[in-house]
Design a protein around this motif. Sequence first.
Motif, PDB file in Angstrom:
ATOM      1  N   ALA A  48       0.818  -1.210   0.000  1.00 55.74           N
ATOM      2  CA  ALA A  48       0.000   0.000   0.000  1.00 55.74           C
ATOM      3  C   ALA A  48       0.852   1.260   0.000  1.00 55.74           C
ATOM      4  N   THR A  49       2.156   1.112   0.182  1.00 56.85           N
ATOM      5  CA  THR A  49       3.139   2.204   0.228  1.00 56.85           C
ATOM      6  C   THR A  49       2.691   3.320   1.166  1.00 56.85           C
ATOM      7  N   VAL A  50       2.315   2.934   2.394  1.00 60.78           N
ATOM      8  CA  VAL A  50       1.864   3.914   3.374  1.00 60.78           C
ATOM      9  C   VAL A  50       2.978   4.374   4.303  1.00 60.78           C
ATOM     10  N   GLY A  51       4.091   3.654   4.344  1.00 60.04           N
ATOM     11  CA  GLY A  51       5.212   4.060   5.178  1.00 60.04           C
ATOM     12  C   GLY A  51       5.125   3.591   6.613  1.00 60.04           C
ATOM     13  N   LEU A  52       4.231   2.669   6.913  1.00 59.86           N
ATOM     14  CA  LEU A  52       4.105   2.150   8.276  1.00 59.86           C
ATOM     15  C   LEU A  52       4.982   0.926   8.448  1.00 59.86           C
ATOM     16  N   SER A  53       5.406   0.697   9.692  1.00 55.69           N
ATOM     17  CA  SER A  53       6.188  -0.479  10.013  1.00 55.69           C
ATOM     18  C   SER A  53       5.924  -0.855  11.457  1.00 55.69           C
ATOM     19  N   ALA A  54       5.952  -2.141  11.729  1.00 51.37           N
ATOM     20  CA  ALA A  54       5.776  -2.628  13.093  1.00 51.37           C
ATOM     21  C   ALA A  54       7.116  -2.670  13.821  1.00 51.37           C
ATOM     22  N   GLY A  55       8.182  -2.293  13.150  1.00 53.17           N
ATOM     23  CA  GLY A  55       9.500  -2.290  13.763  1.00 53.17           C
ATOM     24  C   GLY A  55      10.160  -3.650  13.792  1.00 53.17           C
ATOM     25  N   ALA A  56       9.680  -4.578  12.978  1.00 45.83           N
ATOM     26  CA  ALA A  56      10.245  -5.920  12.955  1.00 45.83           C
ATOM     27  C   ALA A  56      11.613  -5.905  12.286  1.00 45.83           C
ATOM     28  N   GLU A  57      12.528  -6.644  12.847  1.00 46.90           N
ATOM     29  CA  GLU A  57      13.845  -6.812  12.232  1.00 46.90           C
ATOM     30  C   GLU A  57      13.731  -7.883  11.157  1.00 46.90           C
ATOM     31  N   LEU A  58      13.930  -7.487   9.920  1.00 47.24           N
ATOM     32  CA  LEU A  58      13.771  -8.412   8.802  1.00 47.24           C
ATOM     33  C   LEU A  58      15.117  -8.751   8.190  1.00 47.24           C
ATOM     34  N   SER A  59      15.200  -9.945   7.656  1.00 45.40           N
ATOM     35  CA  SER A  59      16.421 -10.362   6.969  1.00 45.40           C
ATOM     36  C   SER A  59      16.511  -9.676   5.607  1.00 45.40           C
ATOM     37  N   GLN A  60      17.656  -9.819   4.984  1.00 47.73           N
ATOM     38  CA  GLN A  60      17.869  -9.187   3.683  1.00 47.73           C
ATOM     39  C   GLN A  60      16.908  -9.746   2.627  1.00 47.73           C
ATOM     40  N   ALA A  61      16.644 -11.045   2.682  1.00 49.50           N
ATOM     41  CA  ALA A  61      15.730 -11.650   1.703  1.00 49.50           C
ATOM     42  C   ALA A  61      14.315 -11.089   1.865  1.00 49.50           C
ATOM     43  N   SER A  62      13.870 -10.900   3.100  1.00 52.73           N
ATOM     44  CA  SER A  62      12.539 -10.328   3.339  1.00 52.73           C
ATOM     45  C   SER A  62      12.478  -8.883   2.880  1.00 52.73           C
ATOM     46  N   ARG A  63      13.570  -8.180   3.015  1.00 52.09           N
ATOM     47  CA  ARG A  63      13.604  -6.796   2.535  1.00 52.09           C
ATOM     48  C   ARG A  63      13.475  -6.745   1.019  1.00 52.09           C
ATOM     49  N   TRP A  64      14.055  -7.711   0.319  1.00 45.41           N
ATOM     50  CA  TRP A  64      13.921  -7.762  -1.133  1.00 45.41           C
ATOM     51  C   TRP A  64      12.485  -8.073  -1.534  1.00 45.41           C
ATOM     52  N   VAL A  65      11.820  -8.944  -0.766  1.00 46.55           N
ATOM     53  CA  VAL A  65      10.409  -9.235  -1.034  1.00 46.55           C
ATOM     54  C   VAL A  65       9.588  -7.968  -0.839  1.00 46.55           C
ATOM     55  N   MET A  66       9.859  -7.239   0.243  1.00 43.50           N
ATOM     56  CA  MET A  66       9.141  -5.989   0.492  1.00 43.50           C
ATOM     57  C   MET A  66       9.404  -4.966  -0.605  1.00 43.50           C
ATOM     58  N   LEU A  67      10.625  -4.931  -1.107  1.00 42.10           N
ATOM     59  CA  LEU A  67      10.960  -3.999  -2.186  1.00 42.10           C
ATOM     60  C   LEU A  67      10.134  -4.304  -3.427  1.00 42.10           C
ATOM     61  N   GLY A  68       9.997  -5.576  -3.753  1.00 37.95           N
ATOM     62  CA  GLY A  68       9.175  -5.967  -4.897  1.00 37.95           C
ATOM     63  C   GLY A  68       7.704  -5.609  -4.700  1.00 37.95           C
ATOM     64  N   LEU A  69       7.214  -5.798  -3.477  1.00 33.34           N
ATOM     65  CA  LEU A  69       5.823  -5.461  -3.187  1.00 33.34           C
ATOM     66  C   LEU A  69       5.608  -3.961  -3.252  1.00 33.34           C
ATOM     67  N   MET A  70       6.569  -3.189  -2.783  1.00 34.51           N
ATOM     68  CA  MET A  70       6.440  -1.729  -2.862  1.00 34.51           C
ATOM     69  C   MET A  70       6.402  -1.279  -4.319  1.00 34.51           C
ATOM     70  N   TYR A  71       7.229  -1.884  -5.143  1.00 32.94           N
ATOM     71  CA  TYR A  71       7.218  -1.538  -6.564  1.00 32.94           C
ATOM     72  C   TYR A  71       5.881  -1.916  -7.208  1.00 32.94           C
ATOM     73  N   LEU A  72       5.362  -3.105  -6.859  1.00 34.35           N
ATOM     74  CA  LEU A  72       4.073  -3.535  -7.397  1.00 34.35           C
ATOM     75  C   LEU A  72       2.955  -2.600  -6.935  1.00 34.35           C
ATOM     76  N   GLY A  73       3.050  -2.100  -5.705  1.00 34.44           N
ATOM     77  CA  GLY A  73       2.052  -1.168  -5.204  1.00 34.44           C
ATOM     78  C   GLY A  73       2.080   0.178  -5.897  1.00 34.44           C
ATOM     79  N   ARG A  74       3.247   0.574  -6.380  1.00 39.28           N
ATOM     80  CA  ARG A  74       3.363   1.847  -7.094  1.00 39.28           C
ATOM     81  C   ARG A  74       2.854   1.736  -8.525  1.00 39.28           C
ATOM     82  N   VAL A  75       2.970   0.574  -9.113  1.00 35.68           N
ATOM     83  CA  VAL A  75       2.547   0.379 -10.502  1.00 35.68           C
ATOM     84  C   VAL A  75       1.072   0.212 -10.510  1.00 35.68           C
TER      85      VAL A  75
END
Length: 75
Positions: A48-75
């Motif tokens: 949804a690209t709202v900028g919210l976070s629960a403060g969870a510590e995520l691994s690098q692989a999870s960050r890449w998944v989030m990056l893809g989802l953020m891009y999909l949300g912008r398109v």
Amino acid sequence: MLAFIITNLPWIALVIALLAILAGSLVMAHIEGGAYLPVLFETVASIATVGLSAGAELSQASRWVMLGLMYLGRV
């Protein structure tokens, strides 16, 4: 066929977004190995690209998944 796609485009976009949320949250939950609800929150917030976070510590692989989802949300 084209008229059907154009008429139902909002529904098609909604289904794609819901499938991306489901797939992304399942992948991130598998990578992190923790609770599902915080991962689901991070996934929905990223697509949804709202900028919210629960403060969870995520691994690098999870960050890449989030990056893809953020891009999909912008398109």
